[in-house]
Design a protein around this motif. Structure first.
Motif, mmCIF file in Angstrom:
data_model
loop_
_atom_site.group_PDB
_atom_site.id
_atom_site.type_symbol
_atom_site.label_atom_id
_atom_site.label_comp_id
_atom_site.label_asym_id
_atom_site.label_seq_id
_atom_site.Cartn_x
_atom_site.Cartn_y
_atom_site.Cartn_z
ATOM 1 N N VAL A 1 1.016 -1.349 0.181
ATOM 2 C CA VAL A 1 0.301 0.032 0.154
ATOM 3 C C VAL A 1 1.020 1.194 0.189
ATOM 4 C CG1 VAL A 1 -1.777 1.340 1.174
ATOM 5 C CG2 VAL A 1 -1.890 -1.208 1.212
ATOM 6 N N PHE A 2 0.607 2.282 -0.810
ATOM 7 C CA PHE A 2 1.221 3.529 -0.971
ATOM 8 C C PHE A 2 0.498 4.476 -0.122
ATOM 9 C CE2 PHE A 2 2.079 7.679 -2.719
ATOM 10 C CZ PHE A 2 3.508 7.941 -2.222
ATOM 11 N N TYR A 3 0.898 5.129 0.684
ATOM 12 C CA TYR A 3 -0.072 6.077 1.450
ATOM 13 C C TYR A 3 0.523 7.327 1.671
ATOM 14 C CZ TYR A 3 -2.449 7.923 5.785
ATOM 15 O OH TYR A 3 -3.202 8.953 6.765
ATOM 16 N N ALA A 4 -0.255 8.405 1.194
ATOM 17 C CA ALA A 4 0.337 9.833 1.253
ATOM 18 C C ALA A 4 -0.722 10.733 1.184
ATOM 19 C CB ALA A 4 1.340 10.176 -0.013
ATOM 20 N N PRO A 5 -1.194 11.209 2.500
ATOM 21 C CA PRO A 5 -2.354 12.031 2.775
ATOM 22 C C PRO A 5 -1.953 13.272 2.455
ATOM 23 C CG PRO A 5 -1.262 11.685 4.738
ATOM 24 C CD PRO A 5 -0.582 10.656 3.937
ATOM 25 N N GLY A 6 -0.852 13.853 2.281
ATOM 26 C CA GLY A 6 -0.395 15.120 1.889
ATOM 27 C C GLY A 6 0.742 15.274 0.783
ATOM 28 N N LEU A 7 0.122 15.183 -0.481
ATOM 29 C CA LEU A 7 1.002 15.074 -1.559
ATOM 30 C C LEU A 7 0.739 16.201 -2.741
ATOM 31 C CD1 LEU A 7 2.721 13.288 -3.527
ATOM 32 C CD2 LEU A 7 0.783 11.917 -3.891
ATOM 33 N N GLY A 8 1.774 17.101 -2.721
ATOM 34 C CA GLY A 8 1.667 18.275 -3.856
ATOM 35 C C GLY A 8 2.187 18.192 -5.134
ATOM 36 N N GLU A 9 3.118 17.021 -5.221
ATOM 37 C CA GLU A 9 3.754 16.811 -6.674
ATOM 38 C C GLU A 9 4.094 15.246 -6.910
ATOM 39 O OE1 GLU A 9 7.952 18.041 -8.679
ATOM 40 O OE2 GLU A 9 7.129 19.169 -7.020
ATOM 41 N N ILE A 10 3.942 14.963 -7.915
ATOM 42 C CA ILE A 10 4.286 13.616 -8.390
ATOM 43 C C ILE A 10 5.597 13.627 -9.027
ATOM 44 C CG2 ILE A 10 3.498 11.493 -9.448
ATOM 45 C CD1 ILE A 10 1.287 12.184 -7.579
ATOM 46 N N SER A 11 6.665 13.274 -8.012
ATOM 47 C CA SER A 11 8.068 13.310 -8.611
ATOM 48 C C SER A 11 8.187 11.652 -9.052
ATOM 49 C CB SER A 11 9.030 13.435 -7.080
ATOM 50 O OG SER A 11 8.842 12.121 -6.188
ATOM 51 N N PRO A 12 9.276 11.642 -9.654
ATOM 52 C CA PRO A 12 9.611 9.975 -10.281
ATOM 53 C C PRO A 12 9.523 9.014 -9.203
ATOM 54 C CG PRO A 12 11.191 11.984 -11.282
ATOM 55 C CD PRO A 12 10.272 12.457 -10.245
ATOM 56 N N ALA A 13 10.153 9.424 -7.979
ATOM 57 C CA ALA A 13 10.195 8.445 -6.973
ATOM 58 C C ALA A 13 8.815 8.030 -6.347
ATOM 59 C CB ALA A 13 11.011 9.011 -5.667
ATOM 60 N N VAL A 14 8.039 9.336 -6.322
ATOM 61 C CA VAL A 14 6.672 8.990 -5.959
ATOM 62 C C VAL A 14 5.882 8.254 -6.987
ATOM 63 C CG1 VAL A 14 4.343 9.933 -5.826
ATOM 64 C CG2 VAL A 14 6.527 11.022 -4.284
ATOM 65 N N TRP A 15 6.093 8.376 -8.058
ATOM 66 C CA TRP A 15 5.370 7.707 -9.128
ATOM 67 C C TRP A 15 5.854 6.318 -9.245
ATOM 68 C CZ3 TRP A 15 1.146 7.229 -11.452
ATOM 69 C CH2 TRP A 15 0.832 6.425 -12.662
ATOM 70 N N GLU A 16 7.244 5.925 -9.065
ATOM 71 C CA GLU A 16 7.365 4.563 -8.772
ATOM 72 C C GLU A 16 6.866 3.909 -7.714
ATOM 73 O OE1 GLU A 16 9.785 1.067 -9.408
ATOM 74 O OE2 GLU A 16 9.549 2.670 -10.528
ATOM 75 N N ALA A 17 6.718 4.471 -6.426
ATOM 76 C CA ALA A 17 6.057 3.929 -5.323
ATOM 77 C C ALA A 17 4.561 3.497 -5.743
ATOM 78 C CB ALA A 17 6.065 4.739 -4.023
ATOM 79 N N MET A 18 3.820 4.505 -6.243
ATOM 80 C CA MET A 18 2.518 4.213 -6.819
ATOM 81 C C MET A 18 2.271 3.158 -7.812
ATOM 82 S SD MET A 18 1.114 8.394 -7.068
ATOM 83 C CE MET A 18 -0.251 8.078 -7.731
ATOM 84 N N SER A 19 3.294 3.109 -8.674
ATOM 85 C CA SER A 19 2.945 2.230 -9.734
ATOM 86 C C SER A 19 3.235 0.880 -9.306
ATOM 87 C CB SER A 19 4.105 2.338 -11.112
ATOM 88 O OG SER A 19 3.689 3.871 -11.218
#
Length: 304
Positions: free
Chosen positions: A194-212
């Motif tokens: 599960v990827f959890y981020a209740p405060g997220l202002g930008e989808i960085s490459p690292a964030v997208w990797e975690a989401m994907s």
């Protein structure tokens, strides 16, 4: 293993105590299309021992509504094996005061910047030293996985997010990595994430990797539009400027979530009282559901 949503609203809850917007007025009037919500927090683990992720000001109400977090193995007991904070904001830390009756120091995981915020700018941790005390653990920000003693089969990874710290932070105008984090929860027995981020202002490459690479994605649902608070006359700041990516529009959260595999379960959390998706009959809510995205609610449980 389960993730239980203790609270799904943004700061102030829903309805917000001093707000008479269309949304808050409707929930007070008993509208069947508007469901009341407490401020965002989740618990991960089970069946008896859990990690509390963010300690909302609504902590006591949330615990009273969650019998699983009170296994009653002794006259005084708790299922909270530890607490992890995604940031040092009031909305995610004030509930620590409600845990002060604990008989031993409270195991707490935060980043170094969040620890500084809660020791200097808003000294919650210093105040708790006069009660149960805190056993602080620093969260690694280099991608190193870690575990929480007592919570079986749970492995976590913290991911720095671009955001500003709280107004009382010693480095308010000079943000640093660790002011705000996202988390990957992994069930080591099943490999599901599960990827959890209740405060997220930008989808960085690292964030997208975690989401994907996650089976479940639960992310920031604060605002529908970037200018929501400005348009309603509540603020002069955009959603993005305070660290929240809106759902609608080019580059919005729905567009990003739409790029995930069809097998990924997608949910929004930390929903502001002004967001029209809280009206279950609204066109905006219908657009979210048509995109295959769920709106979290208090008491929702996800197995992974």
């Amino acid at each position: 293993m389960k993730l239980r949503v203790l609270g799904s609203a943004a700061g102030g809850g829903f309805p917000q105590w001093n707000c008479n917007c269309v949304q808050c007025t409707a929930v007070r009037a008993g509208s069947p299309n508007h469901r009341a919500r407490t401020q965002s927090s989740v618990a991960v683990g089970g069946p008896d021992d859990w990690l509390l992720v963010n300690a909302s000001p609504d902590m006591l109400t949330q615990l009273q509504r969650s019998p699983a977090l009170q296994p009653a193995r002794a006259v005084r007991d708790t299922g909270i094996a530890g607490v992890l904070l995604c940031d040092g904001q009031i909305d995610h830390s004030t509930g620590l005061y409600m845990l002060r009756e604990r008989g031993t120091p409270l195991p707490l995981w935060t980043t170094r910047p969040a620890h500084d915020d809660l020791s200097l700018g808003n000294p919650i941790l210093r105040v708790l030293s006069h009660y149960c005390g805190v056993a602080w653990n620093e969260l690694p920000l280099d991608g190193t996985a870690f575990t929480i003693p007592g919570v079986a089969d749970l492995r976590l990874t913290a991911l720095p997010l671009d955001s500003k710290p709280a107004p009382y932070s010693p480095h308010r105008e000079s943000p640093v990595p660790g002011d705000n984090i996202g988390l990957v929860f992994e069930n080591v027995a099943t490999g599901r994430r599960v990827f959890y981020a209740p405060g997220l202002g930008e989808i960085s490459p690292a964030v997208w990797e975690a989401m994907s690479t996650a089976d479940v994605v639960m992310v920031d649902g604060t605002f529908w539009t970037d200018d929501e608070m400005i348009r309603l006359g509540f603020s002069q700041k955009t959603g993005r400027s305070i660290g929240h990516l809106p759902q609608s529009g080019a580059g919005g959260m729905l567009e990003w979530l739409g790029r995930l595999p069809a097998t990924t379960r997608k949910l929004l959390i930390h929903i502001n009282n002004t967001n029209p998706i809280l009206d279950e009959a609204s066109p905006e809510r219908q657009a979210v559901e048509a995109a295959g995205v769920e709106v979290s609610f208090d008491g929702l449980e996800i197995s992974f």
